[in-house]
Design a protein around this motif. Sequence first.
Motif, short mmCIF file in Angstrom:
data_model
loop_
_atom_site.label_atom_id
_atom_site.label_comp_id
_atom_site.label_asym_id
_atom_site.label_seq_id
_atom_site.Cartn_x
_atom_site.Cartn_y
_atom_site.Cartn_z
N ILE A 348 0.83 -1.20 0.00
CA ILE A 348 0.00 0.00 0.00
C ILE A 348 0.87 1.26 0.00
O ILE A 348 0.64 2.20 -0.77
N VAL A 349 1.88 1.29 0.87
CA VAL A 349 2.74 2.47 0.93
C VAL A 349 3.49 2.66 -0.38
O VAL A 349 3.63 3.80 -0.88
N ASN A 350 3.96 1.57 -0.96
CA ASN A 350 4.65 1.70 -2.26
C ASN A 350 3.72 2.29 -3.33
O ASN A 350 4.14 3.12 -4.14
N TRP A 351 2.47 1.88 -3.31
CA TRP A 351 1.51 2.42 -4.28
C TRP A 351 1.20 3.89 -4.00
O TRP A 351 1.18 4.73 -4.90
N LEU A 352 0.99 4.20 -2.70
CA LEU A 352 0.69 5.59 -2.34
C LEU A 352 1.84 6.53 -2.68
O LEU A 352 1.61 7.71 -3.00
#
Length: 727
Positions: A348-352
Amino acid sequence: MKSMYRYSALALLFGGTLSLNALAADAYDWNNVAPVKTPSIANNNGKTVYFDVSHGGVEGNADWVIDGAFSDFADALVQEGYTVKEYRGVDLNNDGRIRFYDDRSVGVNQNEAVITYDAIKEADVFVLAETNRPFTISEQAALEQFVASGKGIFFVADHYDADRNLNTWDATEVFNGYNRSDLSKYNMGGAYGDWRNPKNANAGWLVDNFGIRFRFNAVDYKQGVSGVVESSKTEGITQGVQPILMAAGATLAIVNPQKAKGLVYFSQTDTPVKWRHAKDQGLYFGGAAEGPYAAIAKSGAGKAAFIGDSSPIEDATPKYLRQDNGNTKKTYPGWTDTGNAAVLAVNIVNWLATPESYQYFDGSNGHTSGVATPTPMATQEYSDPNNGQPWGTPATGFNAWDTDTYKNNSYNAPYGNGQTNPDPDPDPTPTPGNTVSVEQALASAQGTDLVVIGKVSAAVNGIYGLELTDLNNPASHIYVKLESAQRGDFNPQLNPSILNQNIIVTAKRDSYMGEPGLRYVSDIQIAPTALSVEQALATAQGESIELTGRVKSALNDIYALVLEDSNNPSFTINVKLESAQRSEFSPQLNPSILNAQLLIKGVRDSYMSAPGVRQVSSIEVVGNGTTNPDTGSDMSVSEVLALANGQAVVVAGVITSPVNGQYALELSDDNNSADNLYIKLESSQRDAFSPQLNPSVLGKRLRVEGIKNDYMSHPGVRNVSKLTLLD
């Protein structure tokens, strides 16, 4: 935490200055530096993640700081190349401190625990975890501007009524932009505006900006929410994601499927249940109709992500004490538990953190749209069953909006350990009395000052601690966190000769490494080697001795007692009491001393024409001596659930599942699987009784003898002395 990461001594406002005044011994100095974790130069991806603690992420039992119960999450992000910082607010008066004031008060403009766009704009991702104070209109605008600039926000909520600081707000309400109640007091006006429940799924700050809202439900499903959407429909985020545990959490409702879409749902085979403390039905529809457990949103240039429970991404290393009562916090070891969200959270953090030009999930260029939740606001969510009240009664003198009432060593408290409060808490503080056993220490309340005797049995956490075992029950142990000056002498890794020695520890009852523990150790002494009664009987008359044993009976009216060997009651010795000792230690004058474990110094002699001890110079109680409970009158699980922690129990029930891998099991009532206890297994018990190691025990009835106590934030039994399969 992990030594490979550097904690930067920054001013509280990132990029700001630390004034010389901040170096003075003053309130807040004890916790005046916000931690920063940085990757190696070779691994640095040039991106930064802020974890917000400005709005209640460290309230009550929550501890979502990067060197506390979100440390594993933060460390994983550092491994990915991110710089990770703790965000506290804005240093408005440039004095090197961030102070929280009640910003609802008329005429007060000193609250520095605020969110502004300028303060967070250097971050690529902003993590909001269990926010427990409402945002002002300007703070909501700052978050909108942050997303509009192409950045990402991760909203981590929890079950409805997770009102951590007892101020009548939980994260589901704060994130949605309205309280569940529609009482007039929630039309706050001024800096906040109207926060009454609009009773409309299409209204509210979160829906307006991201097309989604958090439900006001409270659901349990520790087996793992298994409806993981295929990665081709989730922007690749669910690649490698397994079912995610839900230890009392909320789901979301998708209102605009072009803005929001789900990542993880209850599947048709999942069987979630109402959390036992839910304020209403807790579970409204079940299955996919309950809405996603985790979701994402794309709104314009930026992004957002959402999850309805902090448990699967937290760890069991809280940093702070509770603000309301000063007790130790207990957090769930979800990052390493079965059903963790470690892969999901990092994905999720990588996508955000990755800017992308598409604006919505409109189906173009492979960005599939979401699925609208059939009933995005259930009837139960139209009103507040608490009528706007907090979920618990605040401790006397505690005010969530006034930091001067916070207990020492809690986040935002004016004082830490070793500092003097000019207006000390009037509540009485327990003082150490007689030396207690490890078993007594385990049954003592958190925060109690104790003097504990036990045997050093192992090193704990490398050089930083030790395991102390009960002198009479090796199955009972407690972890001791050593101060730096104590490690050379008392840590078994640095000093192997300390192993198996008896020591006396003066400390505060607390938790350490997620286990019952002793911290803030002020003194450690080597305990004189005490003889057993059997050994004392073999000692020559006239020799000064120290012995330990259990009180069997009174002797010669009030003048003496019979001491029996703790391990072999057939060995007894008579102890003549001095006049000053009789009121406390004569079983005839004080029947409660029967079965107590005593440590006695005296001279080996005879008394009443039998082997004895005279000239007794000191007696200490080192164990409460409670005998094993009657195994012929087993309690049910529901009966044990009604008991207070710290009581010895014998409970029988059915083994229904493993808990925390091989380390524990779930015991349920024979006819009611909703009533259950977590049984923490000692290392010697796991091979035979852990359902993960020995699946054949599943469904069998088990008798457990131990101490009622919580395990993994769930009612349970610990310090298990005996397990017996009944079928």
